[in-house]
Design an enzyme around this catalytic site. Structure first.
Site, PDB file in Angstrom:
ATOM      1  N   CYS A   1       0.866  -1.183   0.000  1.00 32.29           N
ATOM      2  CA  CYS A   1       0.000   0.000   0.000  1.00 32.29           C
ATOM      3  C   CYS A   1       0.901   1.231   0.000  1.00 32.29           C
ATOM      4  O   CYS A   1       2.118   1.104  -0.075  1.00 32.29           O
ATOM      5  CB  CYS A   1      -0.947  -0.014   1.198  1.00 32.29           C
ATOM      6  SG  CYS A   1      -0.110  -0.221   2.779  1.00 32.29           S
ATOM      7  N   THR A   2       0.328   2.404   0.100  1.00 35.81           N
ATOM      8  CA  THR A   2       1.094   3.636  -0.099  1.00 35.81           C
ATOM      9  C   THR A   2       2.287   3.754   0.849  1.00 35.81           C
ATOM     10  O   THR A   2       3.429   3.838   0.423  1.00 35.81           O
ATOM     11  CB  THR A   2       0.185   4.868   0.063  1.00 35.81           C
ATOM     12  OG1 THR A   2      -0.921   4.742  -0.823  1.00 35.81           O
ATOM     13  CG2 THR A   2       0.954   6.143  -0.266  1.00 35.81           C
TER      14      THR A   2
END
Length: 299
Positions: A183-184
């Site tokens: 994820c980010t």
């Protein structure tokens, strides 16, 4: 000179409201803007401002014992990328709808996936090849403009959709694979990897520092391709001038990484539009355009 920082820490917080007051007072006094979420599970934030003010915030936050080892991820941007400062107490610092299932202690999330440094991610793929599966821990619209090569992208609009997706049976064939969640900045995978392990996925990993750290090390010369969607006014960032556009303009079909908000205020959905099509119209569909045109104009 201004900068943006992203950070999180999973650790038990006995009095979230007290933590909120301290964090709001600190960030406000330094003129920072952005958002900080606090729960009994920990803290999650993105803030921007003058670099000296951001450094002062980092130093003060690290003075609190449980936060001394927070990894702050720095990126280009400014306080103008945020409308204001928001510091809130929530049931979860990422809304998976799993507040009661998630367990944390002073070491972080209990039962999460093994952390891999960016170099270790590449080594795992080199060693095991197709037995390694990348699993996107973000929402589908984020994955539309950037993702790891050959990644599995669940059909999710929000993080709350993941539990239902995992329990749907769609991904049961991955339960004996080496699954690398990403994820980010890493925070969503802390939770997602634990939810996956609780549901029978045996060999689960997460990228330490998320896409941000991987991109900092490898740019566009590794396993990542495309643009990284971010939740501020920038709406996207690229790691180098070699980054590909892998998203598709909904209007003309050309490749783009450019997201716009639908011009119909009651809709406001994100829509992928190349810059040329965005100049013509920023509605996400003909229906929204027709609705807007049918609305009475005000003098």
């Amino acid at each position: 000179m201004q900068k943006i920082i992203l950070f999180y820490k999973f650790t038990p917080i006995a009095e979230p409201e007290v933590m909120k007051l301290w964090q709001k007072t600190l960030a406000d006094s330094l003129g920072l803007k952005g958002r900080v979420l606090i729960s009994t599970h920990g803290i999650n934030g993105t803030l921007g401002g003058e670099i000296d003010a951001v450094k002062a915030y980092v130093k003060a936050t690290k003075m609190y014992g449980p936060f001394k080892d927070i990894v702050f991820k720095w990126s280009d941007g400014s306080d103008q990328d945020f409308p204001r400062l928001q510091v809130k107490v929530r049931e979860e610092i990422v809304s998976f709808g799993a507040a009661d299932e998630l367990k944390v202690d002073d070491k972080g999330v209990v039962g999460g996936g093994k952390h891999l440094k960016p170099k270790e991610v590449n080594e795992l793929v080199d060693q095991y090849g197709d037995d390694v599966v990348f699993f996107d821990g973000r929402n589908a619209y984020e994955a539309a403009v950037g993702r790891f090569k050959n990644a599995v992208v669940p059909a999710t609009r929000t993080s709350k959709d993941f539990v239902k997706e995992l329990e749907s049976g769609k991904y049961d064939e991955l339960k004996d694979k080496k699954v690398v969640t990403y994820c980010t900045g890493g925070i969503r995978c802390e939770i997602l990897s634990s939810l996956m392990k609780n549901r029978g996925f045996e060999d689960v990993y997460q990228i330490d520092g998320g896409i941000v750290k991987y991109g900092e090390q490898y740019g566009d010369d590794g396993l990542w391709e495309g643009s990284l969607y971010v939740f501020d006014n920038r709406m996207g960032m690229k790691f180098s001038d070699k980054a590909k556009d892998i998203g598709t303009c909904v209007r003309c079909g050309s490749k783009t990484s450019n997201y716009e908000n639908c011009a119909l205020k009651s809709c406001n959905d994100l829509v992928l539009l190349c810059t040329d099509c965005a100049k013509q119209s920023m509605y996400c569909s003909e229906k929204c355009q027709q609705t807007a045109q049918a609305q009475p104009t005000t003098a």
